[in-house]
Scaffold this motif. Structure first.
Motif, PDB file in Angstrom:
ATOM      1  N   ASP A  99      -7.951 -18.790   3.790  1.00 13.92           N
ATOM      2  CA  ASP A  99      -7.426 -17.760   3.038  1.00 13.92           C
ATOM      3  C   ASP A  99      -8.224 -16.436   2.947  1.00 13.92           C
ATOM      4  O   ASP A  99      -7.861 -15.276   2.924  1.00 13.92           O
ATOM      5  N   PRO A 100      -9.621 -16.427   2.655  1.00 12.68           N
ATOM      6  CA  PRO A 100     -10.710 -15.318   2.373  1.00 12.68           C
ATOM      7  C   PRO A 100     -10.414 -14.331   3.474  1.00 12.68           C
ATOM      8  O   PRO A 100     -10.176 -13.189   3.538  1.00 12.68           O
ATOM      9  N   ALA A 101     -10.361 -15.009   4.863  1.00 14.14           N
ATOM     10  CA  ALA A 101     -10.354 -13.979   6.177  1.00 14.14           C
ATOM     11  C   ALA A 101      -8.969 -13.592   6.316  1.00 14.14           C
ATOM     12  O   ALA A 101      -8.816 -12.460   6.649  1.00 14.14           O
TER      13      ALA A 101
ATOM     14  N   GLY B 242      -2.054  -3.643  19.334  1.00 13.54           N
ATOM     15  CA  GLY B 242      -2.856  -4.288  18.400  1.00 13.54           C
ATOM     16  C   GLY B 242      -2.517  -4.898  16.977  1.00 13.54           C
ATOM     17  O   GLY B 242      -1.098  -4.872  16.796  1.00 13.54           O
ATOM     18  N   LEU B 243      -3.229  -4.960  15.865  1.00 10.91           N
ATOM     19  CA  LEU B 243      -2.838  -5.436  14.730  1.00 10.91           C
ATOM     20  C   LEU B 243      -3.640  -4.441  13.579  1.00 10.91           C
ATOM     21  O   LEU B 243      -3.215  -4.680  12.477  1.00 10.91           O
ATOM     22  N   TYR B 244      -4.300  -3.431  13.918  1.00  9.00           N
ATOM     23  CA  TYR B 244      -4.751  -2.438  13.174  1.00  9.00           C
ATOM     24  C   TYR B 244      -5.593  -3.088  12.101  1.00  9.00           C
ATOM     25  O   TYR B 244      -5.935  -2.534  10.913  1.00  9.00           O
ATOM     26  N   SER B 245      -6.309  -4.498  12.081  1.00  9.24           N
ATOM     27  CA  SER B 245      -7.060  -5.063  11.284  1.00  9.24           C
ATOM     28  C   SER B 245      -8.454  -4.829  12.015  1.00  9.24           C
ATOM     29  O   SER B 245      -8.909  -3.947  12.515  1.00  9.24           O
ATOM     30  N   TYR B 246      -9.459  -5.783  11.628  1.00  5.30           N
ATOM     31  CA  TYR B 246     -10.793  -6.004  12.017  1.00  5.30           C
ATOM     32  C   TYR B 246     -10.724  -6.470  13.241  1.00  5.30           C
ATOM     33  O   TYR B 246     -10.542  -7.498  13.663  1.00  5.30           O
TER      34      TYR B 246
ATOM     35  N   ILE C  24       0.887  -1.161   0.232  1.00  6.55           N
ATOM     36  CA  ILE C  24      -0.048  -0.108   0.006  1.00  6.55           C
ATOM     37  C   ILE C  24       0.900   1.178  -0.050  1.00  6.55           C
ATOM     38  O   ILE C  24       1.854   1.249   0.511  1.00  6.55           O
ATOM     39  N   THR C  25       0.623   2.492  -0.620  1.00  5.62           N
ATOM     40  CA  THR C  25       1.269   3.507  -0.737  1.00  5.62           C
ATOM     41  C   THR C  25       0.508   4.442   0.480  1.00  5.62           C
ATOM     42  O   THR C  25      -0.521   4.558   0.925  1.00  5.62           O
ATOM     43  N   VAL C  26       1.628   5.019   1.260  1.00  4.82           N
ATOM     44  CA  VAL C  26       1.449   5.830   2.491  1.00  4.82           C
ATOM     45  C   VAL C  26       2.026   7.072   2.209  1.00  4.82           C
ATOM     46  O   VAL C  26       3.168   7.264   2.064  1.00  4.82           O
TER      47      VAL C  26
ATOM     48  N   ARG D 173      -6.990  -5.103   5.422  1.00  5.91           N
ATOM     49  CA  ARG D 173      -7.310  -3.976   6.717  1.00  5.91           C
ATOM     50  C   ARG D 173      -6.400  -3.482   7.489  1.00  5.91           C
ATOM     51  O   ARG D 173      -6.374  -2.371   8.038  1.00  5.91           O
ATOM     52  N   GLN D 174      -5.373  -4.606   7.756  1.00  5.41           N
ATOM     53  CA  GLN D 174      -4.158  -4.248   8.586  1.00  5.41           C
ATOM     54  C   GLN D 174      -3.351  -3.163   7.771  1.00  5.41           C
ATOM     55  O   GLN D 174      -2.817  -2.050   8.170  1.00  5.41           O
ATOM     56  N   LEU D 175      -3.151  -3.369   6.626  1.00  5.22           N
ATOM     57  CA  LEU D 175      -2.282  -2.399   5.638  1.00  5.22           C
ATOM     58  C   LEU D 175      -2.942  -0.952   5.589  1.00  5.22           C
ATOM     59  O   LEU D 175      -2.302   0.006   5.964  1.00  5.22           O
ATOM     60  N   ILE D 176      -4.298  -1.043   5.565  1.00  3.07           N
ATOM     61  CA  ILE D 176      -4.895   0.085   5.601  1.00  3.07           C
ATOM     62  C   ILE D 176      -5.192   0.860   6.785  1.00  3.07           C
ATOM     63  O   ILE D 176      -4.915   2.095   6.907  1.00  3.07           O
TER      64      ILE D 176
END
Length: 193
Positions: free
Chosen positions: A156-158, A53-57, A31-33, A165-168
């Motif tokens: 894999d899908p999860a 945390g992990l910054y995901s869901y 991802i571009t930041v 979501r973590q990258l975002i």
């Protein structure tokens, strides 16, 4: 498998690639930041249960037992540093050992548990005076059992949703930190034509 990554990022070698021989799966996501690596690094350094945390869901992380609290939206001063030999705590496992930590450049985790071997690399590549690419490479070798490939296919899908979501989540937090940094704001203003 390669969400957000360029063809160069997918094919280039990264630290840790040689640790997992004959991987069952290799993913490269990026991802571009709009921030400097110094704005991204602190979020990586404080990852983990009882930390940032992990910054995901968060709700999925809780269901899987990985986290016990929401991911932090602020930096936690006592978790500013992370070094090779440290372990990132996660629920239900001994944690993720840190193999390499180069501040503002690379975080490499080398996880060997239950017959599986997984490396997880986070690389920070500056691509302009005010932009960084956050590249995540995962290489996984699983025990030779018919169950593990089946479990991977189901999970894999999860995993993709959570990693995306973590990258975002890291990007959003780093960009917010950059917008609060007067030096970054001045540098970004100079980039506007």
């Amino acid at each position: 498998m390669h969400w957000g990554a360029t063809s160069d990022e997918i094919t280039r070698a990264m630290p840790g690639d040689s640790l997992v021989q004959g991987p069952f799966e290799v993913t490269t996501r990026a991802i571009t930041v709009n921030a400097w690596p110094a704005h991204v690094w602190p979020w990586l350094a404080q990852m983990g249960r009882g930390r940032g945390g992990l910054y995901s869901y968060d709700w999925l992380d809780r269901i899987f037992g990985v986290l016990d609290a929401p991911s932090s939206d602020t930096l936690i001063s006592r978790f500013r540093e992370i070094r090779a030999g440290d372990t990132i705590p996660v629920g239900g496992s001994p944690g993720w050992p840190v193999a390499l930590a180069r501040r503002n450049e690379l975080l490499l985790l080398d996880v060997r548990q239950a017959g599986a071997h997984v490396t997880w690399a986070f690389a920070l590549d500056p691509v302009s005076p005010t932009t960084t690419r956050l590249i995540m490479r995962v290489r996984a070798r699983l025990p030779s059992s018919w169950r593990f490939p089946l479990q991977v296919a189901v999970l894999d899908p999860a995993e993709f949703l959570m990693v995306r979501r973590q990258l975002i989540g890291v990007r959003d937090r780093a960009e917010r930190l950059a917008r609060a940094d007067p030096a970054y704001v001045r540098a970004a203003a100079r980039q506007i034509p």
